[in-house]
Motif scaffolding. Structure first.
Motif, short mmCIF file in Angstrom:
data_model
loop_
_atom_site.label_atom_id
_atom_site.label_comp_id
_atom_site.label_asym_id
_atom_site.label_seq_id
_atom_site.Cartn_x
_atom_site.Cartn_y
_atom_site.Cartn_z
N UNK A 1 77.67 13.33 67.25
CA UNK A 1 76.34 13.49 66.65
C UNK A 1 76.15 14.84 65.96
N UNK A 2 76.84 15.87 66.43
CA UNK A 2 76.65 17.20 65.84
C UNK A 2 77.78 17.57 64.88
N UNK A 3 78.82 16.74 64.83
CA UNK A 3 79.93 17.02 63.93
C UNK A 3 80.75 18.22 64.33
N UNK A 4 80.83 18.51 65.64
CA UNK A 4 81.60 19.64 66.13
C UNK A 4 83.02 19.21 66.49
N UNK A 5 83.90 20.19 66.69
CA UNK A 5 85.27 19.89 67.10
C UNK A 5 85.27 19.27 68.49
N UNK A 6 85.97 18.15 68.63
CA UNK A 6 85.92 17.39 69.89
C UNK A 6 86.50 18.18 71.06
N UNK B 1 81.14 16.02 75.72
CA UNK B 1 81.79 16.66 74.58
C UNK B 1 82.01 15.72 73.42
N UNK B 2 82.42 14.49 73.70
CA UNK B 2 82.63 13.52 72.63
C UNK B 2 81.30 13.12 71.98
#
Length: 293
Positions: A242-247, A236-237
């Motif tokens: 790398x994808x700039x998503x919510x951790x 998840x981290x």
């Protein structure tokens, strides 16, 4: 492999990894019992039951974790009171309190000037904001959760299979249930900053579900659930980096993905074993004549 290690060379990401790993230990141990006892709805309700306390602490500037803990404990106590003294079923009591506490939390936080930011942090967590003090608190909670689980292991097992037998053996199933509810509350509260109230049940359930098909004993299932939880945190981290998503959401989604992958692989393995042809044995090797030749 530099792509794998580079994100964790940054201080706040490394702290997020350590904090997430401690949460994975707590959720792996407690979540195993949640899955076995069918207490998923209770965990979800306690997660939302934290909202009023978290919201009030946010508005007045008090420690958020303290507010969430008080609110979660209150939620657990109210569930017990409604179940014992009212005419409502267990799931109905949880459902009513679930909605009531969620509504109260949103009403309280709506008075904040930073409503959108506060609501997002409460619902989805902010694991990248974990600091050294948070890590110390998580370490203490981890020790308490593991020690309590070990101390009450026999009581939990007996109560899970037959409360009457547990009572006959002097294992006090009612106390075991209260302790287990307390552990669920502790796990939900400690996981709050990592994944928030909406996603906390995913981290509580998914690693234990993923470990289920591959283990035969409870301790082994807990260990494998912890490993699955840590893998979900790492994945998840990395996705967040790398994808700039919510951790927090990425961690919860990774945990659910691992559970789905585990179930799929287990089904494929069972199907393969069922289709495997039996080994043919020459009749001449099985039929010995009476002379032994």
């Amino acid at each position: 492999m530099q792509w794998l290690t580079d994100p964790f060379s940054v201080g706040f990401v490394l702290r997020a990894l350590l904090g997430g790993a401690l949460v994975a230990v707590i959720c792996g141990v407690v979540g195993t019992w949640v899955v076995i006892r069918g207490m998923a709805f209770l965990g979800e309700a306690i997660g939302h039951g934290m909202l009023p306390g978290v919201a009030l602490a946010t508005v007045v500037g008090a420690p958020v974790m303290l507010g969430g803990a008080v609110s979660a404990v209150t939620m657990s106590a109210l569930i017990g009171v409604l179940q014992r003294r009212g005419r409502l079923s267990y799931d109905t009591s949880i459902g009513l309190l679930f909605v009531g506490m969620l509504s109260l939390g949103v009403i309280i936080v709506s008075h904040s000037r930073t409503f959108a930011t506060d609501a997002t942090a409460m619902l989805f967590g902010d694991i990248l904001a974990v600091d050294d003090q948070d890590l110390l608190g998580l370490l203490v909670v981890t020790v308490v959760a593991v020690a309590t689980t070990i101390a009450f292991h026999r009581s939990f097992v007996a109560a899970a299979f037959d409360a009457r037998i547990a009572k006959t053996l002097g294992l006090r199933p009612q106390l075991a249930h209260l302790v287990l509810v307390g552990l669920v509350t502790l796990a939900v509260v400690s996981s709050f900053q990592a994944v928030g109230t909406l996603l906390v049940v995913g981290l509580l359930l998914a690693p234990a579900v993923a470990a289920g098909p591959w283990t035969r004993t409870l301790p082994a299932r807990m260990v494998l659930a912890v490993i699955a939880g840590v893998v979900a945190v790492v994945v998840g981290l990395l996705c967040s980096w790398y994808a700039g998503t919510a951790a927090g959401a990425s961690i919860a989604a990774s945990a659910i993905g691992l559970a789905a992958l585990s179930g799929t692989l287990a089904q494929l393995l069972r199907a393969t074993r069922r289709r495997a042809p039996a080994v043919a044995v020459e009749p001449s090797l099985l039929a010995l004549d009476s002379s032994g030749k």
